[in-house]
Design an enzyme around this catalytic site. Structure first.
Site, PDB file in Angstrom:
ATOM      1  CD  GLN A  90     -10.562  93.796 -33.244  1.00  0.00           C
ATOM      2  OE1 GLN A  90      -9.549  93.119 -33.415  1.00  0.00           O
ATOM      3  NE2 GLN A  90     -11.656  93.310 -32.676  1.00  0.00           N
ATOM      4  CE  LYS A 121     -13.278  88.076 -34.971  1.00  0.00           C
ATOM      5  NZ  LYS A 121     -13.041  86.914 -35.834  1.00  0.00           N
ATOM      6  CG  ASP A 158     -14.820  85.910 -38.780  1.00  0.00           C
ATOM      7  OD1 ASP A 158     -15.199  86.761 -37.953  1.00  0.00           O
ATOM      8  OD2 ASP A 158     -13.834  85.179 -38.596  1.00  0.00           O
ATOM      9  CD  GLU A 159     -11.768  89.513 -38.139  1.00  0.00           C
ATOM     10  OE1 GLU A 159     -12.086  90.702 -37.969  1.00  0.00           O
ATOM     11  OE2 GLU A 159     -11.103  88.879 -37.301  1.00  0.00           O
TER      12      GLU A 159
END
Length: 664
Positions: A248, A33, A217-218
């Site tokens: 996650q 990613k 991101d995340e």
């Protein structure tokens, strides 16, 4: 599978080339990613001629932001990216506030309180209200949750329990104290940015035009306030690339909203979803185990990780007599494997659910002379006593450091309450001065006794500052703990054993600073010394991975990392899943945590549980975790069914045998 000219697989390439409109990149563990985000930034800059200042990539840690910047710089090979923003959410909020905060009554010289400083403020407010200061951290966390959910103090409903009732009473006073001190906390970096952009059309127009392409991101770790910030910024142009993995999402306890993926699909009807399912990290058996475990959770978007790295070894499962036998088994296996492969200690990680599990593991590692690093614990520089002393040092270096003054003024307590600080802050704002300078104002509207306390403190700081300027730096710094009565303060705060340990930490800090100054090129003034200190703090937190150290880590702290060999210990009921997890949502998050642990491993994965374990003096007989039953039996190789640890080699003996072999 064929790769594009950029070295991307088809799904990654499609994500990079999607320019306009909202995109969710559902990126499984180890699917590349970060590479997608960095390649997309480079693509925007080099292939679409988007100006760098119109691009912002946002992540959750400084380390991740630095890695992303480094990758982009390497890919651009010297081409300019001036104006490009790659930062954490909090840094983005800070950039907004630096430009816009005066719009809502703050001065440009506002301070940012970190969690330690805000905790001190909450503790002081509790003390003034007559409530027990033991509640301070829980109250601060509850206020933080409200802020992250966008709930103002005036919007709170009926309290559901005693903690919430206390937090509701403190929240308005806490906000008033922050404003009086011209300060914001970390949550405010996002929350105040949202309020300003919602209420101020000029600010909203500026930032919507400035940030035309947002990459996150995340994304699954974002909270409610962060999502609101993104949504406001994206109102005019919906050029969002959100990269995340619902499997996650493990941070609900600190405000992460797992349903932000659902909200994204609802709020952006044109959302395109691209799945990254090829894993470049783990072997086939590890991925099949992880897929089987996480399949028991509900999903908005289904995915199935796969790998071209081969089937790999079976997952080893050990049943151990107790936590000491478990630690011995792990250490012996590491010693044997490292000897056979001539590997490094940095290839191994031991993961666990709760911090207290590290104690027998650390003892076994020390006995075997294995160097290790602990992640997920408290950094030396984050300890309260270290932060207390550094607040004094910072104030001696810069009396305009309002954050340092707020911490030092009541550590130890001097009877300076929140109301006093509010008045002091109000006067400081009117005069355009720091809190410290305002203490000497002739018209300060405070009782004579309180004013005397403040000025005695300020004059003492000036005297110590003069001593440093005369060249008495080290002796002045060493005298601070005794002069402020810090030992007596520690004794009043807790048990003598804890007070002695904390005082030893302070002595260690002072000795370390003295050694720095004794070096040939060491700093010779307080400013340079504090700058070197900040550098060491960053090194301690971020650069230990460059050393040959085995990693001990909580599962939460291990997210985003990977290791060739992973030992996941304590796979037991009441540990994993945790004993406080009762609802289906809580069990689902614990399963995601187990999934994160499994997918940290590249080649070898070891799982272990104990038939007996001590916890806080109580002997328990736990059952193996229900999550083990989710893994297909053909992927597991069971060991260690003996009834005690008599057949297991102690670390000392195992190390001695290996050393003897090396000497032959």
């Amino acid at each position: 599978m064929p790769l594009s000219s950029q070295g991307l697989n088809p799904a990654q390439d499609a994500a990079v080339r999607h320019i306009h409109g909202p995109l969710l990149v559902l990126a499984g563990a180890g699917s590349g990613k970060t590479r997608v985000i960095t390649q997309k930034i480079v693509h925007l800059l080099t292939q679409t001629q988007v100006e760098a200042r119109h691009i912002a990539a946002v992540t959750f840690t400084n380390k991740a932001a630095r890695e992303m910047k480094s990758r982009v710089a390497a890919a651009l090979a010297g081409r300019t990216s001036r104006g490009l923003m790659i930062s954490t959410f909090h840094h983005l909020g800070l950039e907004i506030l630096r430009r816009e905060l005066p719009r809502v009554g703050y001065s440009e010289r506002f301070s940012v309180l970190d969690p330690g400083d805000s905790l001190v403020m909450v503790r002081g407010l509790l003390r003034e209200s007559g409530a027990a200061t033991d509640w301070a951290e829980a109250v601060r966390n509850r206020i933080s949750r409200w802020k992250n959910d966008g709930i103002l103090a005036a919007e709170l409903g009926t309290a559901s329990d005693q903690l919430e009732q206390l937090a509701q009473a403190i929240y308005p006073a806490y906000e008033a104290s922050l404003r009086a001190c011209n300060a914001v906390d970390l949550d405010d970096l996002i929350v105040l940015s949202v309020r300003i952009l919602e209420d101020e059309e000029g600010a909203r127009a500026y930032w919507q035009d400035r940030l035309r392409y947002l990459l996150v991101d995340e994304y699954q770790d974002s909270n409610g306030a962060q999502y609101r910030l993104l949504r406001i910024l994206l109102q005019q142009r919906q050029n969002l690339t959100a990269v995340g993995d619902d499997d996650q999402s493990i941070y609900s306890w600190r405000g992460a909203a797992a349903d932000n993926l659902h909200r994204l699909a609802q709020d952006f009807p044109q959302l395109r979803v691209i799945k990254l399912e090829q894993n470049y990290r783990s072997t086939g058996r590890i991925l099949r185990a992880a897929n089987a475990v996480i399949a028991h959770n509900p999903h908005l978007f289904e995915k199935n990780l796969w790998s071209e790295l081969g089937e790999g070894q079976l997952i080893q499962v050990w049943s151990c007599a107790d936590e000491n036998a478990e630690a011995q088994q792990v250490v012996n296996t590491i010693l044997r494997d490292r000897f056979q492969r001539d590997g490094s200690f940095g290839e191994y990680a031991i993961l666990y659910r709760s911090n207290y599990q590290s104690r027998p593991l650390e003892a076994a590692l020390r006995a075997a002379r294995i160097p290790y690093q602990v992640s997920g614990g408290i950094s030396f520089f984050d300890r309260a006593e270290i932060r207390d002393l550094l607040a004094y040092f910072r104030l001696l270096q810069n009396t305009d450091d309002d954050t340092a003054l707020l911490r030092a003024i009541n550590t130890p307590r001097r009877g300076v309450g929140a109301q006093t600080l509010e008045r002091l802050g109000e006067m400081a704002r009117k005069r355009g001065e720091s809190l410290f300078a305002t203490i000497f104002a002739e018209d300060l509207p405070l009782p004579e006794k309180t004013l005397g306390t403040l000025r005695d403190f300020a004059e003492w700081i000036v005297q110590r500052k003069d001593a440093i300027q005369r060249g008495d730096l080290l002796s002045t710094l060493r005298s601070i703990p005794e002069e402020i009565g810090y030992w007596e303060y520690l004794l009043a705060e807790g048990e003598e054993r804890d007070a002695r340990r904390r005082l030893e930490n302070i002595q260690e800090l002072l000795a370390w600073m003295e050694r720095l100054m004794d070096q040939e090129d060491g700093p010779q003034d307080l400013g340079a010394l504090l700058q070197r200190l900040m550098l060491f703090q960053m090194l301690e937190r971020n650069d230990d991975e460059d050393q040959d150290l085995l990693r001990l880590s909580t599962l939460h702290a291990a997210k985003g990392l990977e290791f060739p060999h992973v030992f996941l210990v304590g796979v037991e009921e009441e540990l994993l899943p945790h004993r406080n997890s009762e609802s289906p949502e809580q069990i689902a998050e614990e399963r995601r945590l187990f999934y994160v642990g499994l997918t940290r491993a590249r080649y070898q994965l070891h799982l272990s549980f104990c038939r007996q374990r001590k916890r806080y003096g109580e002997t328990l007989r736990p059952e193996p975790s229900r999550f083990l039953a989710d893994i297909p039996p053909d992927l597991l190789d069971w060991h260690g069914q003996q009834s005690d640890a008599s057949q297991e080699l102690a670390p000392e003996e195992g190390f001695a045998r290996l050393r003897a072999l090396l000497q032959k």
